[in-house]
Motif scaffolding. Structure first.
Motif, PDB file in Angstrom:
ATOM      1  N   ALA A  16     -15.106  14.960   1.873  1.00 64.87           N
ATOM      2  CA  ALA A  16     -15.262  14.028   2.758  1.00 64.87           C
ATOM      3  C   ALA A  16     -14.681  15.051   4.120  1.00 64.87           C
ATOM      4  O   ALA A  16     -13.839  16.140   4.004  1.00 64.87           O
ATOM      5  N   THR A  17     -15.072  14.347   5.307  1.00 65.60           N
ATOM      6  CA  THR A  17     -14.943  15.196   6.595  1.00 65.60           C
ATOM      7  C   THR A  17     -13.536  14.756   7.098  1.00 65.60           C
ATOM      8  O   THR A  17     -13.410  15.320   8.159  1.00 65.60           O
ATOM      9  N   HIS A  18     -12.889  13.807   6.733  1.00 66.13           N
ATOM     10  CA  HIS A  18     -11.493  13.375   7.073  1.00 66.13           C
ATOM     11  C   HIS A  18     -10.491  13.686   5.945  1.00 66.13           C
ATOM     12  O   HIS A  18     -10.831  13.854   4.695  1.00 66.13           O
ATOM     13  N   PRO A  19      -9.215  14.081   6.375  1.00 64.26           N
ATOM     14  CA  PRO A  19      -8.236  14.300   5.323  1.00 64.26           C
ATOM     15  C   PRO A  19      -8.142  13.175   4.288  1.00 64.26           C
ATOM     16  O   PRO A  19      -8.201  11.826   4.827  1.00 64.26           O
ATOM     17  N   THR A  20      -8.229  13.281   2.969  1.00 57.46           N
ATOM     18  CA  THR A  20      -7.802  12.387   1.980  1.00 57.46           C
ATOM     19  C   THR A  20      -6.838  12.547   1.130  1.00 57.46           C
ATOM     20  O   THR A  20      -6.640  13.855   0.412  1.00 57.46           O
ATOM     21  N   PHE A  21      -5.649  11.768   1.094  1.00 60.58           N
ATOM     22  CA  PHE A  21      -4.592  12.048   0.469  1.00 60.58           C
ATOM     23  C   PHE A  21      -4.313  10.903  -0.854  1.00 60.58           C
ATOM     24  O   PHE A  21      -5.088   9.756  -0.603  1.00 60.58           O
ATOM     25  N   PHE A  22      -3.973  11.398  -2.058  1.00 57.85           N
ATOM     26  CA  PHE A  22      -3.628  10.588  -3.054  1.00 57.85           C
ATOM     27  C   PHE A  22      -2.272  10.220  -3.197  1.00 57.85           C
ATOM     28  O   PHE A  22      -1.088  10.951  -3.239  1.00 57.85           O
ATOM     29  N   TYR A  23      -2.028   9.026  -3.579  1.00 59.52           N
ATOM     30  CA  TYR A  23      -0.675   8.712  -3.920  1.00 59.52           C
ATOM     31  C   TYR A  23      -0.961   7.661  -5.074  1.00 59.52           C
ATOM     32  O   TYR A  23      -1.966   7.242  -5.423  1.00 59.52           O
ATOM     33  N   THR A  24       0.141   7.270  -5.791  1.00 59.74           N
ATOM     34  CA  THR A  24       0.236   6.347  -6.782  1.00 59.74           C
ATOM     35  C   THR A  24       0.786   5.088  -6.666  1.00 59.74           C
ATOM     36  O   THR A  24       1.632   4.875  -5.537  1.00 59.74           O
ATOM     37  N   LEU A  25       0.422   4.115  -7.396  1.00 59.90           N
ATOM     38  CA  LEU A  25       0.806   2.665  -7.277  1.00 59.90           C
ATOM     39  C   LEU A  25       1.184   1.910  -8.375  1.00 59.90           C
ATOM     40  O   LEU A  25       0.045   2.230  -9.266  1.00 59.90           O
ATOM     41  N   ALA A  26       2.162   1.585  -8.903  1.00 59.76           N
ATOM     42  CA  ALA A  26       2.448   0.807 -10.107  1.00 59.76           C
ATOM     43  C   ALA A  26       2.505  -0.746  -9.783  1.00 59.76           C
ATOM     44  O   ALA A  26       3.283  -1.113  -8.912  1.00 59.76           O
ATOM     45  N   LEU A  27       1.879  -1.498 -10.767  1.00 58.62           N
ATOM     46  CA  LEU A  27       1.700  -3.033 -10.366  1.00 58.62           C
ATOM     47  C   LEU A  27       2.322  -3.641 -11.772  1.00 58.62           C
ATOM     48  O   LEU A  27       2.073  -3.325 -12.746  1.00 58.62           O
ATOM     49  N   LYS A  28       3.154  -4.610 -11.289  1.00 59.08           N
ATOM     50  CA  LYS A  28       3.572  -5.434 -12.397  1.00 59.08           C
ATOM     51  C   LYS A  28       3.337  -6.924 -12.146  1.00 59.08           C
ATOM     52  O   LYS A  28       3.946  -7.715 -11.422  1.00 59.08           O
ATOM     53  N   THR A  29       1.974  -7.340 -12.754  1.00 56.93           N
ATOM     54  CA  THR A  29       1.722  -8.613 -12.278  1.00 56.93           C
ATOM     55  C   THR A  29       1.135  -9.314 -13.873  1.00 56.93           C
ATOM     56  O   THR A  29       0.314 -10.344 -13.255  1.00 56.93           O
ATOM     57  N   TYR A  30       1.254  -8.828 -14.904  1.00 58.31           N
ATOM     58  CA  TYR A  30       0.756  -9.319 -15.846  1.00 58.31           C
ATOM     59  C   TYR A  30       0.860 -10.453 -16.356  1.00 58.31           C
ATOM     60  O   TYR A  30      -0.173 -11.320 -16.826  1.00 58.31           O
ATOM     61  N   HIS A  31       1.940 -11.188 -15.931  1.00 52.65           N
ATOM     62  CA  HIS A  31       2.195 -12.671 -16.239  1.00 52.65           C
ATOM     63  C   HIS A  31       0.969 -13.709 -15.481  1.00 52.65           C
ATOM     64  O   HIS A  31       0.781 -14.789 -15.968  1.00 52.65           O
ATOM     65  N   LEU A  32       0.614 -13.058 -14.364  1.00 54.42           N
ATOM     66  CA  LEU A  32      -0.310 -14.109 -13.359  1.00 54.42           C
ATOM     67  C   LEU A  32      -1.590 -14.514 -14.399  1.00 54.42           C
ATOM     68  O   LEU A  32      -1.901 -15.723 -14.085  1.00 54.42           O
ATOM     69  N   LEU A  33      -2.077 -13.339 -14.894  1.00 52.71           N
ATOM     70  CA  LEU A  33      -3.590 -13.747 -15.777  1.00 52.71           C
ATOM     71  C   LEU A  33      -3.608 -12.684 -16.651  1.00 52.71           C
ATOM     72  O   LEU A  33      -4.288 -11.768 -16.640  1.00 52.71           O
ATOM     73  N   PRO A  34      -2.812 -12.844 -17.716  1.00 56.47           N
ATOM     74  CA  PRO A  34      -2.936 -11.881 -18.901  1.00 56.47           C
ATOM     75  C   PRO A  34      -4.227 -11.789 -19.263  1.00 56.47           C
ATOM     76  O   PRO A  34      -4.953 -12.606 -19.389  1.00 56.47           O
ATOM     77  N   PRO A  35      -4.833 -10.602 -19.604  1.00 55.14           N
ATOM     78  CA  PRO A  35      -6.032 -10.176 -20.158  1.00 55.14           C
ATOM     79  C   PRO A  35      -6.057 -10.589 -21.664  1.00 55.14           C
ATOM     80  O   PRO A  35      -4.925 -10.983 -22.012  1.00 55.14           O
ATOM     81  N   PRO A  36      -7.158 -10.848 -22.339  1.00 56.91           N
ATOM     82  CA  PRO A  36      -7.433 -11.096 -23.663  1.00 56.91           C
ATOM     83  C   PRO A  36      -6.513  -9.945 -24.616  1.00 56.91           C
ATOM     84  O   PRO A  36      -6.578  -8.654 -24.029  1.00 56.91           O
ATOM     85  N   GLU A  37      -6.242 -10.333 -25.508  1.00 57.06           N
ATOM     86  CA  GLU A  37      -5.394  -9.340 -26.598  1.00 57.06           C
ATOM     87  C   GLU A  37      -6.365  -8.171 -26.810  1.00 57.06           C
ATOM     88  O   GLU A  37      -5.700  -7.022 -27.007  1.00 57.06           O
ATOM     89  N   THR A  38      -7.523  -8.468 -26.900  1.00 59.33           N
ATOM     90  CA  THR A  38      -8.234  -7.379 -27.310  1.00 59.33           C
ATOM     91  C   THR A  38      -9.435  -7.379 -26.501  1.00 59.33           C
ATOM     92  O   THR A  38      -9.743  -8.396 -25.796  1.00 59.33           O
ATOM     93  N   ILE A  39     -10.196  -5.951 -26.299  1.00 53.90           N
ATOM     94  CA  ILE A  39     -11.476  -5.811 -25.385  1.00 53.90           C
ATOM     95  C   ILE A  39     -12.239  -7.141 -25.746  1.00 53.90           C
ATOM     96  O   ILE A  39     -13.131  -6.787 -26.753  1.00 53.90           O
ATOM     97  N   GLN A  40     -12.930  -7.572 -24.877  1.00 51.12           N
ATOM     98  CA  GLN A  40     -13.754  -8.611 -24.890  1.00 51.12           C
ATOM     99  C   GLN A  40     -15.090  -8.056 -24.254  1.00 51.12           C
ATOM    100  O   GLN A  40     -15.111  -8.134 -22.923  1.00 51.12           O
TER     101      GLN A  40
END
Length: 332
Positions: free
Chosen positions: A251-275
């Motif tokens: 990239a021709t502009h500086p690009t910085f990496f940060y982390t983000l941790a999300l705790k949202t699971y209860h809103l719409l839990p995914p299926p127990e197994t990959i579908q």
């Protein structure tokens, strides 16, 4: 009567063949579950009638004439505001009084970088289809433009499942096929690979314009419960992180990496197994959600960066970043 009006309309549309029985069942169960959750918490459930009625119209439109997402999709706000609809739909599920943002000092750094024309890539875990809306809703009181303009790297499920598309239309998306689904079906693998190549080229162009904030889940999927029933942050893919690192360096502009941790699971839990098949059950629960922004990641210096084997270096870097997200997640 309002309640029955919606269910009667759904039944009528299903009988007329406008909605397949499978999606009708999912839709009805989701509506009843959502209503029960609001009533259980003493919230007004009448708000759901217009929301689900609109959702029903959008679902019929998607089934009748599926929207084709381009490699880079810009949110649609006119003539229908899909962005506002997504927020309004998820808003009743979030108890703001028990929600929080941690790492405000890092969030402020991120906002400053973006305003100055630099780019941000957020390396994050991913828990629900509604994560983009959850992020925007928590950022609304402090930095609404960051959430509104954020670009999400999105897999094919949220751009092909008729129940997800109305919300996806309201977000900026870099659409890719994840490694998990790129071989399904086998005859489309080459086509999907070419699509991904185009997406990466467009991402490079976006980074070269500057002032972009891109969210990516290097796991390539959602977090799930382990055998003990504990929600685990899914492992990060070293190759995915390396790809974004290479894009950032070009990239021709500086690009910085940060982390983000999300705790949202209860809103719409995914299926127990990959579908693999589309049409997963939606169930929800109301409560607080949390975001935790972590410090800037040095992509070139970390424990193991001097390993002579490039694959080992990439694995060490992925583990280093995953550890940061997992630590922050554990504090939420």
């Amino acid at each position: 009567m309002l309640l029955m009006g919606f269910l009667d309309q759904l039944k009528e549309d299903t009988a007329a063949g406008l909605i397949p029985e499978k999606f009708s069942q999912i839709f009805q169960q989701f509506y009843l579950n959502y209503t029960h959750e609001l009533e259980k918490h003493g919230e007004e459930s009448a708000v759901l009638e217009p929301l689900f009625s609109t959702f029903l119209q959008l679902l019929k439109k998607q089934i009748n004439s599926p929207y084709t997402f381009q490699p880079y999709h810009e949110k649609i706000r006119d003539p229908f505001d899909h962005y506002a609809f997504g927020l309004d739909f998820i808003r009743p599920l979030i108890d703001i009084s028990s929600s929080s943002i941690s790492g405000m000092e890092y969030l402020e750094e991120i906002v400053t970088h973006v305003k100055n024309g630099s780019n941000i890539i957020l390396l994050s875990n991913h828990q629900t289809e509604a994560d983009p809306q959850a992020i925007s809703l928590l950022l609304e009181p402090v930095y609404p433009e960051l959430g509104e303009n954020m670009i999400f790297v999105a897999g094919e499920r949220v751009t092909t499942d008729p129940l997800a598309v109305p919300f996806s239309l309201g977000r900026n998306l870099l659409c890719i096929y994840s490694k998990r689904y790129i071989d399904h079906p086998p005859e489309l693998k080459l086509q999907k690979q070419m699509h991904n190549k185009k997406t990466m080229e467009l991402m490079s162009e976006l980074l070269s314009r500057g002032g972009k904030c891109i969210y990516v889940a290097p796991s390539g999927g959602r977090d799930r419960r382990n055998k003990e029933g504990v929600i685990e942050v899914a492992p990060f893919d070293p190759q995915s992180i390396e790809m974004f690192n290479l894009m950032a360096k070009k990239a021709t502009h500086p690009t910085f990496f940060y982390t983000l941790a999300l705790k949202t699971y209860h809103l719409l839990p995914p299926p127990e197994t990959i579908q693999v098949e589309l049409g997963e059950t939606r169930r929800t629960s109301r409560g607080g959600i949390q975001l935790s922004f972590g410090p800037r990641i040095d992509m070139d210096h970390y424990e193991g960066y001097d390993n002579p084997d490039k694959h080992e270096r990439r694995m060490k870097r992925a583990m280093h970043i995953w550890n940061q997200v997992a630590r922050d997640y554990a504090t939420l």
